[in-house]
Design an enzyme around this catalytic site. Structure first.
Site, PDB file in Angstrom:
ATOM      1  N   HIS A  73       0.836  -1.204   0.000  1.00  0.00           N
ATOM      2  CA  HIS A  73       0.000   0.000   0.000  1.00  0.00           C
ATOM      3  C   HIS A  73       0.868   1.249   0.000  1.00  0.00           C
ATOM      4  O   HIS A  73       1.923   1.287   0.650  1.00  0.00           O
ATOM      5  CB  HIS A  73      -0.952   0.015   1.198  1.00  0.00           C
ATOM      6  CG  HIS A  73      -0.291   0.006   2.547  1.00  0.00           C
ATOM      7  ND1 HIS A  73      -0.020   1.152   3.253  1.00  0.00           N
ATOM      8  CD2 HIS A  73       0.147  -1.009   3.330  1.00  0.00           C
ATOM      9  CE1 HIS A  73       0.540   0.845   4.405  1.00  0.00           C
ATOM     10  NE2 HIS A  73       0.667  -0.464   4.483  1.00  0.00           N
ATOM     11  N   ASP A  75      -0.789   4.175   0.750  1.00  0.00           N
ATOM     12  CA  ASP A  75      -1.413   5.098   1.708  1.00  0.00           C
ATOM     13  C   ASP A  75      -0.691   5.003   3.047  1.00  0.00           C
ATOM     14  O   ASP A  75      -0.073   3.975   3.367  1.00  0.00           O
ATOM     15  CB  ASP A  75      -2.925   4.837   1.866  1.00  0.00           C
ATOM     16  CG  ASP A  75      -3.243   3.465   2.440  1.00  0.00           C
ATOM     17  OD1 ASP A  75      -2.573   2.479   2.049  1.00  0.00           O
ATOM     18  OD2 ASP A  75      -4.140   3.365   3.295  1.00  0.00           O
ATOM     19  N   ASP A 106       6.400   1.765   6.736  1.00  0.00           N
ATOM     20  CA  ASP A 106       5.040   1.198   6.582  1.00  0.00           C
ATOM     21  C   ASP A 106       4.280   1.977   5.528  1.00  0.00           C
ATOM     22  O   ASP A 106       3.537   2.887   5.857  1.00  0.00           O
ATOM     23  CB  ASP A 106       4.311   1.234   7.927  1.00  0.00           C
ATOM     24  CG  ASP A 106       2.924   0.625   7.860  1.00  0.00           C
ATOM     25  OD1 ASP A 106       2.614  -0.070   6.880  1.00  0.00           O
ATOM     26  OD2 ASP A 106       2.144   0.863   8.796  1.00  0.00           O
ATOM     27  N   GLU A 140      -5.151   0.591   2.635  1.00  0.00           N
ATOM     28  CA  GLU A 140      -4.822  -0.433   3.633  1.00  0.00           C
ATOM     29  C   GLU A 140      -5.003   0.115   5.030  1.00  0.00           C
ATOM     30  O   GLU A 140      -5.491  -0.571   5.920  1.00  0.00           O
ATOM     31  CB  GLU A 140      -3.375  -0.926   3.455  1.00  0.00           C
ATOM     32  CG  GLU A 140      -3.102  -2.267   4.143  1.00  0.00           C
ATOM     33  CD  GLU A 140      -2.760  -2.149   5.624  1.00  0.00           C
ATOM     34  OE1 GLU A 140      -2.873  -3.155   6.331  1.00  0.00           O
ATOM     35  OE2 GLU A 140      -2.376  -1.059   6.076  1.00  0.00           O
ATOM     36  N   GLU A 141      -4.615   1.377   5.224  1.00  0.00           N
ATOM     37  CA  GLU A 141      -4.679   1.969   6.565  1.00  0.00           C
ATOM     38  C   GLU A 141      -6.097   2.455   6.891  1.00  0.00           C
ATOM     39  O   GLU A 141      -6.376   2.800   8.027  1.00  0.00           O
ATOM     40  CB  GLU A 141      -3.693   3.142   6.675  1.00  0.00           C
ATOM     41  CG  GLU A 141      -2.224   2.774   6.420  1.00  0.00           C
ATOM     42  CD  GLU A 141      -1.595   1.973   7.545  1.00  0.00           C
ATOM     43  OE1 GLU A 141      -2.325   1.508   8.434  1.00  0.00           O
ATOM     44  OE2 GLU A 141      -0.369   1.793   7.518  1.00  0.00           O
ATOM     45  N   GLU A 169       4.995  -5.575   3.927  1.00  0.00           N
ATOM     46  CA  GLU A 169       4.777  -4.883   5.216  1.00  0.00           C
ATOM     47  C   GLU A 169       6.016  -5.030   6.106  1.00  0.00           C
ATOM     48  O   GLU A 169       6.787  -5.991   5.954  1.00  0.00           O
ATOM     49  CB  GLU A 169       3.566  -5.495   5.941  1.00  0.00           C
ATOM     50  CG  GLU A 169       2.220  -5.219   5.295  1.00  0.00           C
ATOM     51  CD  GLU A 169       1.686  -3.811   5.576  1.00  0.00           C
ATOM     52  OE1 GLU A 169       2.423  -2.983   6.143  1.00  0.00           O
ATOM     53  OE2 GLU A 169       0.536  -3.551   5.194  1.00  0.00           O
ATOM     54  N   HIS A 366       3.760   4.091  12.297  1.00  0.00           N
ATOM     55  CA  HIS A 366       2.642   4.873  12.850  1.00  0.00           C
ATOM     56  C   HIS A 366       3.094   5.895  13.903  1.00  0.00           C
ATOM     57  O   HIS A 366       2.263   6.570  14.496  1.00  0.00           O
ATOM     58  CB  HIS A 366       1.545   3.975  13.453  1.00  0.00           C
ATOM     59  CG  HIS A 366       0.855   3.090  12.459  1.00  0.00           C
ATOM     60  ND1 HIS A 366      -0.421   2.601  12.650  1.00  0.00           N
ATOM     61  CD2 HIS A 366       1.239   2.609  11.267  1.00  0.00           C
ATOM     62  CE1 HIS A 366      -0.772   1.844  11.621  1.00  0.00           C
ATOM     63  NE2 HIS A 366       0.228   1.833  10.762  1.00  0.00           N
TER      64      HIS A 366
HETATM   65  N1  LIG Z   1      -7.671  -1.046   8.461  1.00  0.00           N
HETATM   66  C1  LIG Z   1      -7.950  -2.372   8.091  1.00  0.00           C
HETATM   67  C2  LIG Z   1      -7.017  -3.403   8.572  1.00  0.00           C
HETATM   68  C3  LIG Z   1      -6.166  -3.018   9.741  1.00  0.00           C
HETATM   69  C4  LIG Z   1      -4.960  -3.863   9.727  1.00  0.00           C
HETATM   70  C5  LIG Z   1      -4.100  -3.662  10.918  1.00  0.00           C
HETATM   71  N2  LIG Z   1      -2.808  -4.169  10.594  1.00  0.00           N
HETATM   72  C6  LIG Z   1      -1.697  -3.671  11.124  1.00  0.00           C
HETATM   73  O1  LIG Z   1      -1.700  -2.740  11.912  1.00  0.00           O
HETATM   74  C7  LIG Z   1      -0.404  -4.357  10.731  1.00  0.00           C
HETATM   75  C8  LIG Z   1       0.423  -4.598  11.932  1.00  0.00           C
HETATM   76  C9  LIG Z   1       1.270  -5.832  11.771  1.00  0.00           C
HETATM   77  O2  LIG Z   1       1.844  -6.022  10.704  1.00  0.00           O
HETATM   78  O3  LIG Z   1       1.330  -6.631  12.697  1.00  0.00           O
HETATM   79  C10 LIG Z   1      -4.649  -4.410  12.117  1.00  0.00           C
HETATM   80  O4  LIG Z   1      -4.123  -5.471  12.492  1.00  0.00           O
HETATM   81  O5  LIG Z   1      -5.613  -3.926  12.702  1.00  0.00           O
HETATM   82  C11 LIG Z   1      -9.367  -2.794   8.392  1.00  0.00           C
HETATM   83  O6  LIG Z   1     -10.054  -2.056   9.096  1.00  0.00           O
HETATM   84  O7  LIG Z   1      -9.759  -3.855   7.942  1.00  0.00           O
HETATM   85 ZN   LIG Z   2       1.214  -1.306   6.380  1.00  0.00          ZN
HETATM   86 ZN   LIG Z   3       0.182   0.589   9.094  1.00  0.00          ZN
END
Ligand SMILES: N[C@@H](CCC[C@H](NC(=O)CCC(=O)O)C(=O)O)C(=O)O
Ligand SMILES: [Zn+2]
Ligand SMILES: [Zn+2]
Length: 398
Positions: A73, A75, A106, A140-141, A169, A366
């Site tokens: 991603h 974004d 990221d 993605e974010e 990632e 982040h």
């Molecule tokens: N915004 C999305 C998915 C959110 C994904 C998020 N992933 C990370 O922060 C990656 C961290 C890592 O690599 O361990 C999460 O786990 O919440 C949605 O709302 O679907």
């Molecule tokens: Zn990411």
């Molecule tokens: Zn992220």
């Protein structure tokens, strides 16, 4: 711009302010780099009710198999406290060997290294013996509704098929070479509301405070633990993220209380079995069972969010081995094969082909002053180049 230099490719990407859902010029910049390498770009914008439109990019080089996908991603999350940054969040300034900027790790950094790795490999060995595609989202974010999931459907609808995928990632906790992700836990969110009767705190017999009931129900959600994990996955975990009555007064018993929670669950559960377990725990604690004998049953509703993601584990040994060997050869480290942490867009890709994840060190993702060591950019580019060479040699030989 010298595409073989990841410092230059990353600088160009960081300077595009692509905070979700803004494209910010990042996909245009990336598409330009890929065109220069001979890729055919497909820019596509997705829309959905209640969410902002989001731009995405699918780009392919070659028309023959084997076909490798690199996904990620452009974004980025908001900069947060802009005043607290020691360098401009979209400046890509290098200080003491580290490049600063939102998305440095990221995950514009991962994309920049992959582009530079490809440029080096093509420069060194000529055309690839197969195809490589970049599947890049701007969502993605954010809600992840107008991104990878739809882009996969779009590309597959045009006949695209993949043999394997790598997501860039930031998978390494401390040092480059620490960790490859070979799967992810699932994610399920829920909301629990306990109903009461609003009233004066000095006349509680005329009201019904929802908070004691909420405390009993919330405790039942977190205790006992869901499981202890297994050799493939860490334990499932339920986190209560909010308990709120919206009450601003000190002398009012609130009418209701709402708790929000999220569960990261391993392969011992499905979203459905987890919902059944949690509903049973709440019902038992509400006095529907025996735990509140003598008291009135807690009046509650529980709702689970749509679109839970399930856990997955990649079993493709040659893919894992090719990536792991490239990491070891370049860094001298043996990466852990892990399923820890959050979810990623690999949860969508796993329905199309085997997928693994490897990128930069995630320590500053982040955060204010997100940054990447320039030496890590060089090292990751080397790892991706080695991996590409090995994967195409091996996959092409079969
Ligand atoms: N915004 C999305 C998915 C959110 C994904 C998020 N992933 C990370 O922060 C990656 C961290 C890592 O690599 O361990 C999460 O786990 O919440 C949605 O709302 O679907
Ligand atoms: Zn990411
Ligand atoms: Zn992220």
């Amino acid at each position: 711009m010298k595409l073989t230099d990841p410092t230059q490719t990353l600088t160009a990407l960081i300077r595009c302010p692509s905070v979700t859902p803004e494209e910010g010029g990042a996909l245009t910049e990336l598409a330009g780099m890929l065109s220069e390498l001979g890729f055919a770009n497909d820019r596509v914008t997705f829309s959905d009710e209640g969410t902002p439109d989001v731009e995405n990019l699918y780009s392919r080089l070659g028309s023959e198999g084997p076909h490798l996908m690199f996904a990620g991603h452009t974004d980025v999350v908001p900069v947060g406290d802009a005043e607290a940054w020691t360098q401009g969040p979209f400046s890509a300034d290098i200080v003491d060997g580290e490049m600063y900027g939102r998305g440095a790790v990221d995950m514009k950094g991962g994309i920049a290294c992959f582009v530079s790795a490809l440029a080096r490999l093509i420069e060194r060995k000529g055309p690839l013996k197969g195809s490589v595609s970049l599947l890049i989202t701007g969502d993605e974010e954010g809600p992840s509704i107008n991104g990878t999931e739809k882009l996969l459907v779009h590309a597959a609808g045009k006949g695209e098929r993949w043999d394997a995928a790598v997501v860039g990632e930031p998978t390494n906790p401390d040092q480059l070479g620490d960790m490859i992700k070979i799967g992810r836990r699932g994610s399920l969110s829920g909301t629990l509301t306990v109903e009461g009767v609003q009233g004066h705190v000095a006349y509680p017999h005329l009201a019904d405070n929802p908070l004691p009931g909420m405390m009993a129900l919330a405790s039942a959600l977190i205790d006992p633990p869901l499981d202890a994990g297994n050799e493939r996955f860490p334990p499932s975990n339920l986190e209560i993220t909010s308990i709120d009555t919206g009450n601003t007064a000190t002398n009012v018993i609130p009418a209701r209380c709402t708790a929000k929670f999220n569960i990261r669950f391993n392969d011992q559960w499905t979203a459905e079995s987890l919902k059944a377990e949690l509903r049973a725990r709440i019902e038992q604690a509400s006095g529907g069972g025996s735990s509140r004998t003598g008291q009135e049953k807690v009046r509650y509703t529980v709702k689970f969010a749509d679109r839970p993601s399930s856990s997955f584990l990649t079993h493709d040994a040659p893919l894992i081995e090719a990536l792991s060997n490239a990491v070891t050869e370049a860094t001298g480290r043996t990466p852990a094969l892990s399923t820890t942490g959050g979810t990623s867009d690999a949860r969508f890709i796993k329905d199309y082909c085997p997928v693994v994840e490897f990128g930069l060190v995630g320590k500053t993702m982040h955060m204010v002053d997100e940054r990447v060591a320039v030496s890590d950019l060089e090292a990751l580019t080397g790892i991706y180049e080695l991996f590409l060479e090995r994967w195409f040699d091996r996959a092409g030989a079969h």
